[in-house]
Design a protein around this motif. Structure first.
Motif, PDB file in Angstrom:
ATOM      1  N   VAL A 195       0.876  -1.152   0.000  1.00 52.21           N
ATOM      2  CA  VAL A 195       0.000   0.000   0.000  1.00 52.21           C
ATOM      3  C   VAL A 195       0.921   1.211   0.000  1.00 52.21           C
ATOM      4  CG1 VAL A 195      -1.737   1.259   1.315  1.00 52.21           C
ATOM      5  CG2 VAL A 195      -1.774  -1.242   1.265  1.00 52.21           C
ATOM      6  N   ARG A 196       0.618   2.211  -0.780  1.00 51.26           N
ATOM      7  CA  ARG A 196       1.552   3.332  -0.905  1.00 51.26           C
ATOM      8  C   ARG A 196       1.775   4.010   0.441  1.00 51.26           C
ATOM      9  NH1 ARG A 196      -1.114   8.227  -0.966  1.00 51.26           N
ATOM     10  NH2 ARG A 196      -3.387   8.096  -1.142  1.00 51.26           N
ATOM     11  N   ALA A 197       2.943   4.640   0.561  1.00 50.72           N
ATOM     12  CA  ALA A 197       3.251   5.393   1.763  1.00 50.72           C
ATOM     13  C   ALA A 197       2.343   6.619   1.847  1.00 50.72           C
ATOM     14  CB  ALA A 197       4.718   5.818   1.753  1.00 50.72           C
ATOM     15  N   GLU A 198       1.877   6.922   3.049  1.00 51.25           N
ATOM     16  CA  GLU A 198       1.003   8.070   3.262  1.00 51.25           C
ATOM     17  C   GLU A 198       1.650   9.009   4.268  1.00 51.25           C
ATOM     18  OE1 GLU A 198      -3.413   6.799   3.535  1.00 51.25           O
ATOM     19  OE2 GLU A 198      -2.250   5.119   4.353  1.00 51.25           O
ATOM     20  N   GLN A 199       1.464  10.315   4.012  1.00 47.62           N
ATOM     21  CA  GLN A 199       1.881  11.298   4.997  1.00 47.62           C
ATOM     22  C   GLN A 199       0.657  11.677   5.805  1.00 47.62           C
ATOM     23  OE1 GLN A 199       4.085  14.630   3.492  1.00 47.62           O
ATOM     24  NE2 GLN A 199       5.260  14.777   5.386  1.00 47.62           N
TER      25      GLN A 199
ATOM     26  N   ARG B  27      -4.194  -3.676  12.458  1.00 49.15           N
ATOM     27  CA  ARG B  27      -5.243  -2.688  12.715  1.00 49.15           C
ATOM     28  C   ARG B  27      -4.678  -1.280  12.623  1.00 49.15           C
ATOM     29  NH1 ARG B  27      -7.771  -3.789  18.272  1.00 49.15           N
ATOM     30  NH2 ARG B  27      -9.497  -2.567  17.396  1.00 49.15           N
ATOM     31  N   PHE B  28      -5.553  -0.369  12.225  1.00 50.35           N
ATOM     32  CA  PHE B  28      -5.137   1.017  12.032  1.00 50.35           C
ATOM     33  C   PHE B  28      -6.304   1.938  12.377  1.00 50.35           C
ATOM     34  CE2 PHE B  28      -4.985   4.740   9.128  1.00 50.35           C
ATOM     35  CZ  PHE B  28      -3.803   5.314   9.568  1.00 50.35           C
TER      36      PHE B  28
ATOM     37  N   PRO C  54      -3.673  -3.754   3.387  1.00 55.08           N
ATOM     38  CA  PRO C  54      -4.658  -2.964   4.123  1.00 55.08           C
ATOM     39  C   PRO C  54      -4.947  -3.596   5.482  1.00 55.08           C
ATOM     40  CG  PRO C  54      -5.422  -3.499   1.897  1.00 55.08           C
ATOM     41  CD  PRO C  54      -4.218  -4.349   2.168  1.00 55.08           C
ATOM     42  N   PRO C  55      -5.454  -2.805   6.425  1.00 58.78           N
ATOM     43  CA  PRO C  55      -5.837  -3.376   7.726  1.00 58.78           C
ATOM     44  C   PRO C  55      -6.910  -4.439   7.564  1.00 58.78           C
ATOM     45  CG  PRO C  55      -5.810  -0.962   7.796  1.00 58.78           C
ATOM     46  CD  PRO C  55      -5.664  -1.352   6.357  1.00 58.78           C
TER      47      PRO C  55
ATOM     48  N   VAL D 188      -1.046   2.328  14.647  1.00 59.36           N
ATOM     49  CA  VAL D 188      -1.033   1.115  13.842  1.00 59.36           C
ATOM     50  C   VAL D 188      -0.537  -0.034  14.722  1.00 59.36           C
ATOM     51  CG1 VAL D 188       1.317   1.562  12.939  1.00 59.36           C
ATOM     52  CG2 VAL D 188      -0.240   0.064  11.677  1.00 59.36           C
ATOM     53  N   VAL D 189      -1.183  -1.194  14.632  1.00 58.56           N
ATOM     54  CA  VAL D 189      -0.827  -2.356  15.452  1.00 58.56           C
ATOM     55  C   VAL D 189      -0.737  -3.576  14.559  1.00 58.56           C
ATOM     56  CG1 VAL D 189      -1.456  -3.841  17.394  1.00 58.56           C
ATOM     57  CG2 VAL D 189      -2.008  -1.395  17.470  1.00 58.56           C
TER      58      VAL D 189
END
Length: 615
Positions: A38-42, A60-61, A53-54, A70-71
């Motif tokens: 999944v692409r990096a997000e700022q 989990r997110f 994805p979670p 994020v876990v």
């Protein structure tokens, strides 16, 4: 089953864009682990990269107003009636400014969080640090990652001296060291807080407990049994159905018995050849207790040779911190289990209800003085053979020995006035940060795993048990007999049953006592450093041929002149170690597989070390 990894970056400067390393991560994960990123997000000024994805269960997110948590893994709340962890509530605890109560969360997890308003980052994992979490300061901020090799490759890091030394001698690496220079691994009970460009490592849990007032074996067993049942129920409620390891000893039988008592109705599993004692005994236990069993005959698993692509993937999964081939069989069995179950439970950790962590203390057990650090080092940490001296240009073993001695000494000195056995229990918890946590972290993405007997609650219940009640396996046997009586009567691989002593079982217990005497002789011999009595007291097996590993390609891979890592070694010694027939390679298998793992890591890092790297 897809379980995501994550890489987070907390900036020291609020205006910093995502570092260039994030552009390389999708390719590295795809090539090494076949993971589609999944692409990096700022998010709120920090950067988060994920490989899936979670799923709402083991990855989990939660995000709100630029702050997020994020876990990866399994986190349970042990203070609330319901074990499910509300990530919004967890984020609230982290952003309130005060030190959060991290010890209410147990399990097998690695977590990172970002407070966008305060520009503060957090990183923490379970108390025994079972699911690895790495951190390092680069690019003007702090990286936090659930896996190390992809990040190390993206940052262009070198292998670490401390990690290489430990790996070549022990085949695994103790926290806080990692295989990569500049990256540390969270140690037992630690968390990281990053704020205003400063990284602070804090301690929220210590493996020390004052002795409980238990006077009878039954009192201690009742207290420990309640913790086992509680933790198994919580894990099952959050992520069931579960499957439980079952081997021929005490620990896995104790956990499966606890699940039985808790009403979880365990299905059990074992791997190995049909005639392996662990397999034979575990089948007998499962039949006696009425537990369904899934058996994997390792002689009949896929068995295909390890080719360059498989070796690369296994190295990425292990981060080069245990031997890549250690997880060979599990790549075939774990996905099969994941088709029927959501969670695997391993039976590691039962040492805390018997004498194992401090048996080498001999007559010093239970004294209020510093534990014998030298005995721990000789028998528990550096008990294996050092690689041949002519394999290296320079003598670096004394530096490794001195560093590990200092680490053990610091653990023993961190709680003045404690009993020797309390100090050695704490050292033993730290030891789990090497083989156990590295192995479990390597397997986790194939099939999520928990270790209920290494949760903080169980460890505390074990180490607070008065040492006199742990001087034998009597507490183990009382627990199993209390939790699952039908499973207790089957003989263990040690020769005696897992039930309390009765007249009818005296001959079996005597046989086990004789074996224990042999191991005691070997222990004394190991501590004294002679090596003469051990060969008589504990028979050893000839090393097994690993035909899936010993291939022509593997031999070519380890041609000394072609190796990127050849500069670490003295060439005559390297040629001698890598010469000979397949049987001779099998006899030196442990060392050769370590050399191969280091070589693969150097290829992934595109790095050619010299002898100075080892010191």
């Amino acid at each position: 089953m897809k379980v995501s990894d994550f890489v987070a970056f907390f900036p020291g400067d609020g205006a910093a864009p995502p570092p260039a390393a994030f552009a390389a991560l999708p390719r590295i994960f795809a090539d090494g682990l076949h993971a589609q990123a999944v692409r990096a997000e700022q998010l709120g000024g920090a950067t988060l990269f994920r490989t899936a994805p979670p799923d709402g269960r083991v990855f989990r997110f939660f995000a709100r107003d630029g702050s997020w948590v994020v876990v990866k893994g399994l986190m349970v709340d042990v203070r609330a009636r319901q074990p499910q962890v509300d990530l919004e509530g967890l984020l609230d605890d982290l952003v309130q400014g005060a030190e959060p109560d991290l010890n209410r969360y147990e399990g097998t997890f690695a977590a990172a969080a970002w407070d966008a308003r305060a520009r503060r980052g957090w990183a923490f994992n379970d108390q025994v640090s079972l699911l690895n979490l790495y951190y390092g300061e680069f690019d003007g901020g702090l990286y936090v990652a659930s896996t190390a090799l992809p990040l190390a490759a993206a940052l262009g890091l070198e292998p670490s001296r401390e990690g290489l030394q430990e790996f070549l001698v022990r085949g695994c690496i103790l926290a806080p060291a990692s295989a990569f220079a500049g990256l540390a691994r969270l140690d037992v009970g630690q968390h990281v807080r990053f704020e205003a460009g400063r990284c602070r490592v804090g301690q929220h849990w210590r493996a020390y407990k004052e002795p409980a007032p238990h006077r009878r074996l039954d009192d201690a067993a009742a207290a420990i049994a309640s913790v086992i049942a509680d933790r198994v129920r919580r894990f099952d409620a959050v992520s069931g159905p579960m499957v439980f390891d079952l081997t021929g000893g005490y620990d896995s039988r104790l956990l499966a018995s606890g699940a039985h008592f808790a009403g979880v109705k365990p299905t059990v599993t074992v791997n190995g050849p049909r005639d392996l004692p662990d397999v034979v005994v575990s089948k007998q236990v499962a039949a006696a207790a009425g537990w369904p069993m899934l058996y994997f005959d390792t002689d009949r698993l896929d068995g295909r040779p390890i080719d360059p692509e498989m070796r690369r993937e296994l190295t990425f999964r292990t981060n080069g911190e245990i031997v890549f081939s250690d997880v060979y069989n599990q790549q075939f069995s774990r996905p099969v289990l994941a088709e029927r179950f959501n969670l695997h439970a391993g039976g590691v950790g039962g040492e805390f209800v018997r004498y194992y962590p401090w048996s080498q203390e001999f007559f010093g057990i239970g004294r209020r003085r510093k534990a014998n650090v030298e005995n721990v080092l000789r028998y528990r940490v550096l008990q294996g053979r050092f690689p041949p001296a002519d394999l290296f240009e320079r003598p670096w073993y004394p530096a490794l020995r001195a560093r590990l001695h200092a680490q053990i000494d610091a653990i023993c000195a961190s709680a003045p006035g404690t009993l020797t056995n309390q100090q050695l229990d704490a050292v033993h918890v730290w030891k789990f940060s090497s083989g156990t946590s590295l192995y479990m972290s390597a397997l986790f993405n194939w099939f999520p795993t928990c270790l209920p007997l290494l949760t903080a609650g169980f460890v505390e219940a074990g180490i607070e048990t008065p040492w006199r009640l742990r001087l034998s396996t009597a507490l183990d046997r009382r627990l199993i007999g209390m939790l699952a009586p039908r499973a207790a009567d089957v003989v263990t691989i040690y020769g005696g049953p897992a039930s309390p002593l009765r007249l009818a079982t005296v001959p079996l217990h005597l046989r086990q006592t004789m074996r224990q005497c042999g191991h005691l002789v070997a222990k004394v011999d190991s501590v004294l450093g002679t090596g003469r009595l051990r060969r008589w007291a504990v028979p050893t097996r000839a090393p097994a041929r690993k035909d899936h590993l010993l291939t022509p390609e593997f031999r070519d891979f380890l041609t000394p002149e072609k190796m990127r890592s050849r500069g670490l070694y003295a060439m005559p010694g390297l040629r001698r170690v890598l010469a000979g027939s397949d049987d001779e390679w099998a006899a030196r298998g442990g060392l050769i597989q370590r050399i191969a793992t280091v070589e693969q890591v150097c290829r992934e890092l595109r790095f050619e070390p010299g002898p100075e790297l080892l010191g």
